[in-house]
Write a protein that holds these residues in place. Structure first.
Motif, mmCIF file in Angstrom:
data_model
loop_
_atom_site.group_PDB
_atom_site.id
_atom_site.type_symbol
_atom_site.label_atom_id
_atom_site.label_comp_id
_atom_site.label_asym_id
_atom_site.label_seq_id
_atom_site.Cartn_x
_atom_site.Cartn_y
_atom_site.Cartn_z
ATOM 1 N N GLY A 89 1.056 -1.130 0.212
ATOM 2 C CA GLY A 89 -0.343 -0.326 -0.173
ATOM 3 C C GLY A 89 0.557 1.487 -0.143
ATOM 4 N N LYS A 138 4.427 10.235 0.454
ATOM 5 C CA LYS A 138 4.175 8.700 -0.073
ATOM 6 C C LYS A 138 4.724 8.143 0.076
ATOM 7 C CE LYS A 138 0.234 8.779 -1.606
ATOM 8 N NZ LYS A 138 -0.644 8.651 -1.618
ATOM 9 N N ARG A 148 -10.009 -0.547 7.850
ATOM 10 C CA ARG A 148 -9.779 0.336 6.345
ATOM 11 C C ARG A 148 -10.497 0.010 5.159
ATOM 12 N NH1 ARG A 148 -5.875 4.207 6.096
ATOM 13 N NH2 ARG A 148 -4.726 4.702 7.751
ATOM 14 N N GLU A 164 -7.730 9.825 -2.513
ATOM 15 C CA GLU A 164 -6.913 9.615 -1.515
ATOM 16 C C GLU A 164 -7.348 11.131 -0.777
ATOM 17 O OE1 GLU A 164 -3.293 8.457 -1.713
ATOM 18 O OE2 GLU A 164 -2.332 10.470 -2.715
ATOM 19 N N TYR A 168 -12.029 5.060 -2.354
ATOM 20 C CA TYR A 168 -10.996 4.864 -2.276
ATOM 21 C C TYR A 168 -10.794 4.269 -4.027
ATOM 22 C CZ TYR A 168 -12.826 -0.097 -2.236
ATOM 23 O OH TYR A 168 -14.075 -1.075 -2.602
ATOM 24 N N LEU A 188 0.605 5.242 1.326
ATOM 25 C CA LEU A 188 -0.143 5.971 2.182
ATOM 26 C C LEU A 188 0.821 7.641 2.361
ATOM 27 C CD1 LEU A 188 -1.120 3.513 4.595
ATOM 28 C CD2 LEU A 188 -2.301 3.995 3.122
ATOM 29 N N THR A 189 -0.211 7.921 2.503
ATOM 30 C CA THR A 189 1.308 9.480 3.400
ATOM 31 C C THR A 189 0.641 9.783 4.346
ATOM 32 O OG1 THR A 189 -0.900 10.682 0.914
ATOM 33 C CG2 THR A 189 0.244 11.828 2.598
ATOM 34 N N ILE A 246 -1.755 9.337 9.728
ATOM 35 C CA ILE A 246 -1.823 9.063 8.024
ATOM 36 C C ILE A 246 -2.556 8.636 7.206
ATOM 37 C CG2 ILE A 246 -1.449 6.646 6.683
ATOM 38 C CD1 ILE A 246 0.120 5.640 9.039
ATOM 39 N N GLU A 247 -2.582 9.618 5.331
ATOM 40 C CA GLU A 247 -3.765 9.294 5.136
ATOM 41 C C GLU A 247 -4.953 11.361 5.563
ATOM 42 O OE1 GLU A 247 -4.398 8.205 2.310
ATOM 43 O OE2 GLU A 247 -2.274 8.040 2.608
#
Length: 872
Positions: A179, A191, A283, A550, A695, A181-182, A248-249
């Motif tokens: 995955g 990222k 998630r 996202e 998503y 993720l930010t 995160i995200e």
């Protein structure tokens, strides 16, 4: 006295005679020489001096040697020193011959060592874990609808449930697909790539923790483990990172509970963070609790004393009690079972055929190992042919040494020693070439290989290569030269037997058989790679962009879509839960009217939004696309042709279909398109409605020639709506290229190796042409005196060699067809092996061989016959 004995005869005495006897022998022979000069003249005296040296020294060598030298003569330090001097003189005297010989060996060794380093790196992947021999991946095998399939995808809860049932399992952990993720911490947003993993992950795998403990690293749902690189990037050091929070995200805060060392290069899984397994379900993965769905991977660690075969037998029926779709009374028509794959074998054996592990990258390891041996063999054959071609130049040396008592074993030892010295020089040259080529080789193969000089095993390998190559390359010249009869040599009547000629010609045929195999393999691989890259996939991947949905983009998707549709350069917009070309999610939880309850069919599934067909440019055969004009599309489904065949509806539109418990209707039928690798056939596909998913990926089709302007507008709008996330995008055609990275590397390497193989083989052909021209010098002279033209002489010499190449083509063609046909079996969609491929490779080999041979043939044909016949 003004006249002295022949210098070379004195050197011969110095070479063979024991030091303490040399003065006595020379004095006796010199007295005879002085007497002969006075009585017979200088010319006859010198001739007699040479004869006396040979006749005097022969019985001395035979009778005195065993008592004077307690150790073998060829092991005496003085003898070894003289051998070394002779070898250096021969190298220097025949500079061009030596250069060609060393170059051929060096190129063969360079390719072989590069392949050796690559194979060595491949075999070491994932072999650094302390528990490696006891680690296994759970695999799921299904027997349904008359087919056997196998997959590493398993139900999500299995890693949590299976340790409760089997005492043989020490630890178990699930592991998700990668995955991106930010991460947001300390005013840094970036990222990062990682996975979700079970709580026992760090107990099972040798991933050193710099801070934190294996027990708590992934225990809490909000815990987080990061790599050293991320810890330094966000917090300055691993110690400072522990206990800190990372958002995160832009949605949830996680606490760094552990920092692990950056993963080694020989690790197949690359991740910079790990999230807890409990977080995976949270998630938006509610489907994960359904035992009929497959997706994540699961790993187990068995006790060292476990009987793996017996445990696997107990493990097979485990899913029967959990999968609600299995009727235990009808297992004959449908069954599902678990089996194990050793963790250390996964990287090289990842392909499945008919429900069994059938290979993978191990095939390339075997293939290139064979190629390395072949290339080295071609180089050794070159050495044999080139050394034999120069044998006439050293025949008199062998004859004189045999006359004075040199045994054959000593001559063999000397020539093999010279071959080893040449090999040693070639190894040094090869190492220099490897050092120069390694950066490009690493870039091509996505490796970080270095020359492991510090490892004793590498030094021993080099010594082994020198010994084996030296013996292999020098054996035939040594045996051939040492077998020559001194009487014939010194009389000038040296002739080569037909058997020796046949052997040398056979070596050339072997060279060109190998070269033809590589050329044909290169043609087939290139054509196949080009085919899969240009084949119509059923959707248009050109001018198609993927943007991850996202942060704020999913809730603002309607606004995003409205703004984007007003921009110039954008042709269509849609969304999907996965990128087209990478859809693998499977489930058997689908029902329809008339379905046989004993038959389970696995469907690949994906969600999509409005205008999917327009965005992908897939062909609608029946029905329509998802549309905002139909509120019932929330339970509407689009299927492909394969799904329609498996379901059995003649007219599928408006027919009922229940998927994951949602009753709905089929609204569209699309033409089959490739949504995964072309190694696999197209599977049944169900596309469910997902316009409101939070998503997935935004699909943007741009107008031809306006992609750059469209990207600039996309970045501006995405940053306005989603300021906390960096703008990321990928092109569909680039993602597609990644699917066939291995084939592209194989194709490129095959091309390089084929070129080098044909070049090295031509060096051998050059040597044989030189040898033949040298042996037939007088014949050519007589023919020219009798009126033969240059063209006829060239044709005479070149024709014999072209016959060898044609024989090689005939031998190599069926072998190449068989091998490449096996390789193509790994593709569900492949090219046919056509006759013109063999014709092209054959013409190429013949053309190159003709150019090589013509040089020596023309040179021999243009030689002045007076010079070649003067000795007659």
């Amino acid at each position: 006295m003004p006249h002295t004995p022949p210098h070379f005869a004195d050197r011969l005495l110095e070479f063979f005679c024991a030091p303490h006897l040399l003065e006595e022998v020379q004095g006796d022979l010199y007295e005879r020489y002085v007497r002969d000069v006075r009585q017979l003249g200088v010319a006859k005296a010198k001739r007699n001096y040479i004869f006396n040296v040979l006749s005097f020294f022969r019985p001395f060598a035979i009778k005195r040697q065993p008592t004077e030298y307690p150790q073998p003569l060829f092991l005496h330090p003085a003898m070894l020193r003289n051998y070394f001097k002779i070898a250096l003189r021969n190298l220097w005297r025949n500079k061009s011959f030596s250069a060609i010989n060393i170059l051929g060996l060096a190129l063969g060794l360079t390719c072989s060592l590069l392949i050796f380093l690559w194979v060595r790196d491949e075999l070491r992947i994932d072999h650094y874990h302390a528990n490696g021999p006891h680690l296994y991946r759970l695999m799921e095998r299904q027997f349904s609808d008359g087919k056997r399939t196998a997959s590493p995808g398993t139900p999500w809860p299995i890693s949590l449930e299976i340790p409760k049932k089997f005492p043989e399992i020490v630890h178990a952990a699930g592991f998700s697909w990668p995955g991106s993720l930010t991460f947001d911490a300390n005013n840094k947003i970036s990222k990062e790539n990682g996975n979700w993993a079970g709580a026992d992950w760090f107990k099972m795998f040798s991933v050193p923790l710099l801070a934190g403990s294996p027990e708590t690293a992934l225990k809490s749902p909000t815990s987080l483990a990061i790599s050293r690189k991320l810890a330094v990037n966000y917090f300055g050091s691993p110690e400072a990172a522990v206990g800190k929070s990372i958002r995160i995200e832009n949605k949830d805060d996680y606490q760094v509970m552990a920092v692990f060392e950056d993963l080694l290069e020989n690790s197949s899984d690359k991740y910079d963070f790990l999230l807890p397994w409990d977080d995976f379900e949270r998630r938006n993965n509610g489907w994960a609790n359904d035992w009929s769905n497959q997706g994540p991977r699961a790993f187990v660690q068995l006790r060292p004393d476990t009987d793996v075969a017996a445990f696997e037998a107990k493990l097979k029926p485990f899913l029967h009690n959990y999968n609600k779709g299995i009727d235990l009374k009808n297992l004959a028509s449908f069954d599902i079972e678990l089996f194990l794959q050793p963790f250390e074998e996964i990287y090289l054996n990842s392909e499945m055929t008919n429900g069994e592990i059938s290979g993978g990258r191990i095939e390339y390891v075997r293939l290139f190992s064979v190629v390395a041996v072949f290339l080295l063999l071609i180089a050794c054959i070159n050495f044999m042919n080139l050394s034999t071609a120069r044998s006439a130049k050293r025949a008199k040396e062998v004859g004189i040494r045999k006359v004075v008592g040199a045994e054959r074993s000593r001559l063999i030892g000397q020539f093999i020693g010279e071959a080893m010295m040449l090999t040693l020089i070639a190894v040094v040259v090869a190492l220099v070439l490897i050092a120069i080529l390694l950066p490009g080789f690493n870039q091509l193969t996505d490796k970080k290989i270095a020359l492991p000089f510090t490892e004793p095993s590498f030094g021993l390998t080099l010594l082994g290569i020198v010994a084996v190559t030296g013996i292999l390359a020098g054996s035939y010249p040594a045996l051939f030269l040492s077998s020559l009869q001194p009487v014939k040599i010194l009389k000038g009547s040296l002739k080569f037997q037909p058997g020796a000629t046949f052997f040398r010609q056979s070596l050339v045929v072997v060279q060109f058989v190998i070269s033809m195999l590589l050329i044909l393999g290169t043609v087939v691989v290139y054509r196949q790679v080009n085919y899969i890259q240009t084949k119509n996939l059923g959707f248009d991947r050109g001018n198609l962009i993927y943007i991850p949905l996202e942060g704020e983009l999913p809730p603002k998707f309607t606004t995003l879509k409205q703004e984007l549709t007003q921009l110039p350069g954008i042709a269509a917009i849609s969304r999907m839960s996965e990128q087209p070309g990478g859809i693998y999610n499977g489930t058997s939880d689908a029902n329809w009217t008339g379905k046989d309850p004993t038959v389970k069919i696995n469907f690949v599934n994906v969600s999509a939004g409005y205008d999917l067909a327009k965005s992908l440019k897939v062909k609608l055969l029946q029905g329509r696309d998802f549309s905002p004009n139909f509120t019932t599309d929330s339970v509407g489904y689009i299927i492909n042709e394969q799904a329609a065949k498996r379901i059995g509806y003649k007219n599928p539109i408006d027919q009922p279909l229940t998927f994951w418990g949602k009753k709905g209707k089929i609204i569209g039928l699309v033409q089959d398109f490739h949504f995964s690798s072309m190694h696999d056939p197209i599977q049944p596909l169900i596309i469910r409605f997902g316009e409101k998913d939070d998503y997935g990926y935004l699909l943007v089709r741009t107008q031809p020639g306006q992609t750059k302007q469209a990207l600039a507008s996309l970045e501006t709008i995405c940053k306005q709506l989603n300021p906390k996330f960096p703008f990321n995008y990928t092109f569909a055609d680039q993602e597609f290229q990644k699917l066939y990275r291995s084939e592209q590397v194989v194709g490129t390497l095959s091309t390089y190796f084929a070129i080098l193989a044909i070049f090295i083989a031509c060096l051998g052909l050059f040597g044989l042409a030189s040898f033949t021209a040298e042996q037939r010098t007088k014949e050519i002279g007589v023919r020219k005196v009798l009126g033969a033209s240059v063209t006829s002489v060239v044709g005479l010499l070149a024709g014999n060699f072209l016959k060898l190449v044609v024989i090689a083509i005939v031998i190599a063609s069926p072998i190449a067809w068989y091998v490449m046909n096996l390789w193509l079996q790994g593709f569900a969609y492949k090219i046919p092996i056509a006759w013109w491929m063999f014709a092209l490779a054959g013409l190429l080999a013949v053309g190159i061989a003709l150019l090589t041979v013509s040089f020596q043939s023309i040179k021999a044909a243009l030689m002045n016959p007076v010079k070649s016949l003067r000795s007659e």
